[in-house]
Design an enzyme around this catalytic site. Structure first.
Site, short mmCIF file in Angstrom:
data_model
loop_
_atom_site.label_atom_id
_atom_site.label_comp_id
_atom_site.label_asym_id
_atom_site.label_seq_id
_atom_site.Cartn_x
_atom_site.Cartn_y
_atom_site.Cartn_z
N LYS A 184 0.78 -0.96 -0.04
CA LYS A 184 0.09 0.05 0.08
C LYS A 184 0.92 1.40 0.02
O LYS A 184 2.11 1.09 -0.06
CB LYS A 184 -0.96 0.08 1.30
C1 LIG Z 1 -5.67 -3.73 0.82
C2 LIG Z 1 -7.09 -3.42 0.80
C3 LIG Z 1 -8.21 -3.93 2.04
C4 LIG Z 1 -7.74 -4.80 3.06
O1 LIG Z 1 -6.49 -4.71 3.95
P1 LIG Z 1 -5.84 -5.72 4.25
O2 LIG Z 1 -4.84 -4.72 5.28
O3 LIG Z 1 -4.98 -6.52 3.46
O4 LIG Z 1 -6.59 -6.29 5.21
C5 LIG Z 1 -9.30 -3.64 1.89
N1 LIG Z 1 -9.99 -2.98 0.61
C6 LIG Z 1 -9.16 -2.64 -0.33
C7 LIG Z 1 -9.95 -1.82 -1.43
C8 LIG Z 1 -7.71 -2.86 -0.39
O5 LIG Z 1 -7.08 -2.66 -1.36
#
Ligand SMILES: *Cc1c(COP(=O)(O)O)cnc(C)c1O
Length: 361
Positions: A184
């Site tokens: 991210k």
């Molecule tokens: C990455 C992501 C999540 C979930 O995050 P995690 O930390 O992997 O649980 C939720 N929604 C979207 C759109 C994402 O890209």
């Protein structure tokens, strides 16, 4: 000469190492410690919000948001058909029913029109997903939600620092949720955060995050809670990343602009269009082509990793419905993403766009 360009990679440096060691040496390695409070208040402030609550990941942040808003069995939650499954899973974890809405064909995000068509007497909330860092049209969506007395939850897991009419992503829903997974915009390894301006919602989420334990009386539980806490070790990395977020975003936006300009008019390409009132975080750069396979294969051969757009949730067993979602389907069939990691060089970018031009000439 081939290169080895990954779709994304975390950027970790001296500051991350320094804070990580400081957390270790302090002995505060679980979910109490200075880095936690610093990361929560620092990122909340960055997003223009009163309260931030660090969580174990983005999915648990979304689950806490559902629970704090009393969303449960019998309730419907509108979610986009084109998103990471965690968005819909959080509604299911809370016992509610995710109702899929198609996305806008240009922005790849929910729009007020697609949402309006899905509102029923059971609808309680809308989860808007700022897909790949692009943002949903928040003003019309908030107005629609207000007219129908619905909560808006922002899934800003891909949109740290994105802006709609100058307002930061995550600053507009009743509760907004972020992820700090390794790929991210900023990362804590695994991690997430809920944000709100409402003190009652904040207190509810704090209690649910910590086993449902009373804040007045330790080891007394009024409700069934969870352990959804982040560790001080993760938050130490987060604090170091937060110091560099604007630098990361500046480069991501340069990369996004470069691709959009260099590939404009190239045969058969369509883009995930960023509206004029949005500044995308460019978590990934999304584009479409009827010749996707050919382009993706050619890039793979020269060492450039791409990524397919999410598949429509409506096609998968846990969420399947017989309805048609033409926009999600077309975007998913033809869509792919290019690397946007801030440490890509200008030469890398030229290499990638030349690789694409060569296949479509
Ligand atoms: C990455 C992501 C999540 C979930 O995050 P995690 O930390 O992997 O649980 C939720 N929604 C979207 C759109 C994402 O890209």
């Amino acid at each position: 000469m081939n290169r080895n360009i990954p779709i994304s990679e975390p950027i970790l440096g001296e500051r991350e190492r320094e804070y990580l060691l400081r957390a270790l040496e302090s002995g505060w390695i679980s979910s109490k410690g200075d880095f936690i409070t610093q990361f929560e208040s620092g990122f909340a402030q960055y997003c223009g919000r009163r309260y931030g609550l660090a969580t174990s990941n983005g999915t648990t942040a979304l689950h806490l948001a559902m629970l704090a808003l009393d969303i449960g069995p019998g309730d419907e939650v509108i979610v986009p058909n084109l998103t990471f499954a965690a968005t819909a899973n959080a509604a299911l974890h809370a016992g509610a029913t995710p109702v899929l809405a198609d996305v806008d064909v240009d922005s790849w995000c929910l729009s007020e029109n697609e949402i309006r068509a899905k509102i029923s007497t059971r609808t309680r909330a809308i989860v808007v997903v700022h897909l790949y860092g692009n943002m949903c049209p928040m003003n019309p969506i908030l107005e629609l939600a207000n007219d129908h007395n619905l909560h808006v939850i922002e899934d800003a897991a891909e949109a740290h620092g994105a802006k709609y009419k100058g307002r930061p992503s995550g600053s507009m829903g009743a509760i907004s949720c972020f992820s700090f997974y390794g790929n991210k915009i900023i990362t804590t390894g695994e991690g997430g955060m809920c944000m709100t301006d409402d003190e009652d919602l904040r207190t509810k989420m704090q209690i649910l995050r910590d086993h449902g334990m009373s804040k007045q009386r330790r080891y007394w539980h009024d409700v069934v809670g969870y352990n959804y806490r982040m560790t001080n070790i993760q938050a130490a990395i987060g604090c170091a990343q937060l110091e560099r977020i604007d630098q990361f975003l500046r480069r991501r936006r340069q990369i996004g602009r470069y691709y959009r300009e260099e590939l404009d008019g190239v045969n058969s390409l369509l883009f995930q269009e960023v509206p004029a009132n949005v500044e995308s975080s460019f978590w990934l750069f999304g584009l479409r082509s009827s010749r996707k396979k050919k382009i993706v294969n050619a890039l793979e051969r020269i060492g450039v990793e791409t990524r397919d757009v999410f598949m429509p949730l409506s096609d998968m067993p846990p969420y399947s419905t017989p309805e048609a979602f033409p926009n999600s389907k077309a975007i998913s069939d033809q869509g792919f993403c290019l690397p946007t990691t801030p440490n890509l060089s200008d030469e890398d970018l030229a290499f990638i766009t030349q690789g694409i031009r060569a296949t479509t000439a």
